[in-house]
Design a protein around this motif. Structure first.
Motif, PDB file in Angstrom:
ATOM      1  N   TYR A 150       0.774  -1.237   0.000  1.00 31.18           N
ATOM      2  CA  TYR A 150       0.000   0.000   0.000  1.00 31.18           C
ATOM      3  C   TYR A 150       0.807   1.290   0.000  1.00 31.18           C
ATOM      4  O   TYR A 150       0.225   2.372  -0.074  1.00 31.18           O
ATOM      5  CB  TYR A 150      -0.959   0.013   1.194  1.00 31.18           C
ATOM      6  CG  TYR A 150      -1.961  -1.106   1.144  1.00 31.18           C
ATOM      7  CD1 TYR A 150      -2.926  -1.163   0.146  1.00 31.18           C
ATOM      8  CD2 TYR A 150      -1.938  -2.130   2.085  1.00 31.18           C
ATOM      9  CE1 TYR A 150      -3.849  -2.185   0.085  1.00 31.18           C
ATOM     10  CE2 TYR A 150      -2.858  -3.169   2.028  1.00 31.18           C
ATOM     11  CZ  TYR A 150      -3.814  -3.188   1.039  1.00 31.18           C
ATOM     12  OH  TYR A 150      -4.723  -4.212   0.983  1.00 31.18           O
ATOM     13  N   VAL A 203      -0.749   5.098  -0.682  1.00 31.81           N
ATOM     14  CA  VAL A 203      -0.723   6.125   0.359  1.00 31.81           C
ATOM     15  C   VAL A 203       0.047   7.345  -0.148  1.00 31.81           C
ATOM     16  O   VAL A 203      -0.368   8.490   0.067  1.00 31.81           O
ATOM     17  CB  VAL A 203      -0.120   5.565   1.672  1.00 31.81           C
ATOM     18  CG1 VAL A 203       0.102   6.672   2.685  1.00 31.81           C
ATOM     19  CG2 VAL A 203      -1.029   4.485   2.251  1.00 31.81           C
ATOM     20  N   CYS A 206      -1.483  11.135  -0.451  1.00 31.55           N
ATOM     21  CA  CYS A 206      -0.844  12.269   0.228  1.00 31.55           C
ATOM     22  C   CYS A 206      -0.385  13.319  -0.785  1.00 31.55           C
ATOM     23  O   CYS A 206      -0.534  14.516  -0.557  1.00 31.55           O
ATOM     24  CB  CYS A 206       0.328  11.788   1.080  1.00 31.55           C
ATOM     25  SG  CYS A 206      -0.175  10.789   2.505  1.00 31.55           S
ATOM     26  N   VAL A 217       3.331  10.104   4.550  1.00 34.22           N
ATOM     27  CA  VAL A 217       3.341   8.654   4.310  1.00 34.22           C
ATOM     28  C   VAL A 217       3.972   7.970   5.521  1.00 34.22           C
ATOM     29  O   VAL A 217       3.438   6.987   6.050  1.00 34.22           O
ATOM     30  CB  VAL A 217       4.100   8.299   3.013  1.00 34.22           C
ATOM     31  CG1 VAL A 217       4.326   6.800   2.905  1.00 34.22           C
ATOM     32  CG2 VAL A 217       3.328   8.799   1.800  1.00 34.22           C
ATOM     33  N   THR A 264       1.624   8.066   8.433  1.00 36.77           N
ATOM     34  CA  THR A 264       0.519   7.122   8.248  1.00 36.77           C
ATOM     35  C   THR A 264       0.925   5.723   8.694  1.00 36.77           C
ATOM     36  O   THR A 264       0.191   5.046   9.426  1.00 36.77           O
ATOM     37  CB  THR A 264       0.060   7.095   6.777  1.00 36.77           C
ATOM     38  OG1 THR A 264      -0.366   8.403   6.406  1.00 36.77           O
ATOM     39  CG2 THR A 264      -1.081   6.108   6.565  1.00 36.77           C
ATOM     40  N   LEU A 293      -5.994   2.959   5.885  1.00 39.61           N
ATOM     41  CA  LEU A 293      -4.834   3.718   5.414  1.00 39.61           C
ATOM     42  C   LEU A 293      -5.268   4.952   4.615  1.00 39.61           C
ATOM     43  O   LEU A 293      -4.698   6.038   4.774  1.00 39.61           O
ATOM     44  CB  LEU A 293      -3.916   2.837   4.566  1.00 39.61           C
ATOM     45  CG  LEU A 293      -3.106   1.789   5.325  1.00 39.61           C
ATOM     46  CD1 LEU A 293      -2.467   0.802   4.360  1.00 39.61           C
ATOM     47  CD2 LEU A 293      -2.054   2.446   6.207  1.00 39.61           C
ATOM     48  N   ILE A 294      -6.283   4.807   3.771  1.00 42.03           N
ATOM     49  CA  ILE A 294      -6.772   5.931   2.973  1.00 42.03           C
ATOM     50  C   ILE A 294      -7.318   7.033   3.870  1.00 42.03           C
ATOM     51  O   ILE A 294      -6.979   8.210   3.723  1.00 42.03           O
ATOM     52  CB  ILE A 294      -7.841   5.461   1.967  1.00 42.03           C
ATOM     53  CG1 ILE A 294      -7.184   4.631   0.864  1.00 42.03           C
ATOM     54  CG2 ILE A 294      -8.607   6.644   1.368  1.00 42.03           C
ATOM     55  CD1 ILE A 294      -8.162   3.896  -0.039  1.00 42.03           C
ATOM     56  N   ALA A 318      -4.396   8.572   6.057  1.00 40.67           N
ATOM     57  CA  ALA A 318      -3.522   9.428   5.253  1.00 40.67           C
ATOM     58  C   ALA A 318      -4.223  10.747   4.926  1.00 40.67           C
ATOM     59  O   ALA A 318      -3.625  11.826   5.047  1.00 40.67           O
ATOM     60  CB  ALA A 318      -3.104   8.710   3.970  1.00 40.67           C
TER      61      ALA A 318
END
Length: 166
Positions: A19, A23, A27, A41, A44, A65-66, A69
């Motif tokens: 990922y 990410v 960003c 990043v 995150t 994560l989405i 971030a």
């Protein structure tokens, strides 16, 4: 089951390898410069390491994560330093240098952020509008409106038709 996903170094490295580019793109979509993007990043994935909750699936990790971030980038942009520091690097990262992708990404940066992130998640990450609404905490109709208005903005900037979706 992925409940022990973050309990080992190998699992974290697998998540990171899978990922990190996604990410980074998210960003970069918010921040538009390499240095701040790399910081967010890193932040995150630090938050991922600190995460004590377990994840139900790989999709759950991806969504987490989405959202994380995006939130970190928004918070960074609110910081007093970000408002005073000029954007110094509009160049795309190496993995985004495909000519068509670069053209669309350049156009994305010219439209308002509320449309940009929704279009990015829809077209580049393949999420449906309902999934985006859940991730961003916005109503489904708001996301659909942002998709429609964002597409119209891209049509104007790109001088032609933009892909219609969903």
């Amino acid at each position: 089951m992925l409940q022990t996903m973050l309990r080992s170094r190998e699992n974290f490295e697998e998540i990171y390898d899978t990922y990190v580019n996604m990410v980074y793109r998210i960003c970069f979509t918010y921040l538009k410069n390499t240095a701040d993007t790399e910081d967010m990043v890193q932040n995150t994935f630090i938050k991922l390491l600190e995460q004590s909750d377990s994840f139900q699936s790989k999709d759950h990790v991806k969504a987490w994560l989405i959202v994380t971030a995006g939130n970190l980038c928004k918070n960074h942009l609110k910081h007093w330093w970000s408002k005073r520091a000029p954007v110094e690097n509009w160049n795309l990262p190496v993995f985004m240098e495909d000519r068509e992708t670069k053209e669309v990404m350049d156009a994305l940066w010219q439209i308002p952020e509320k449309y940009r992130i929704v279009l990015y998640l829809f077209y580049f990450e393949g999420y449906k509008s309902k999934e985006i609404s859940e991730m961003l905490g916005k109503s489904h109709s708001t996301v659909r409106t942002h998709l429609e208005r964002g597409r119209e903005s891209l049509k104007i900037i790109l001088g032609g038709d933009f892909i219609d979706g969903e």
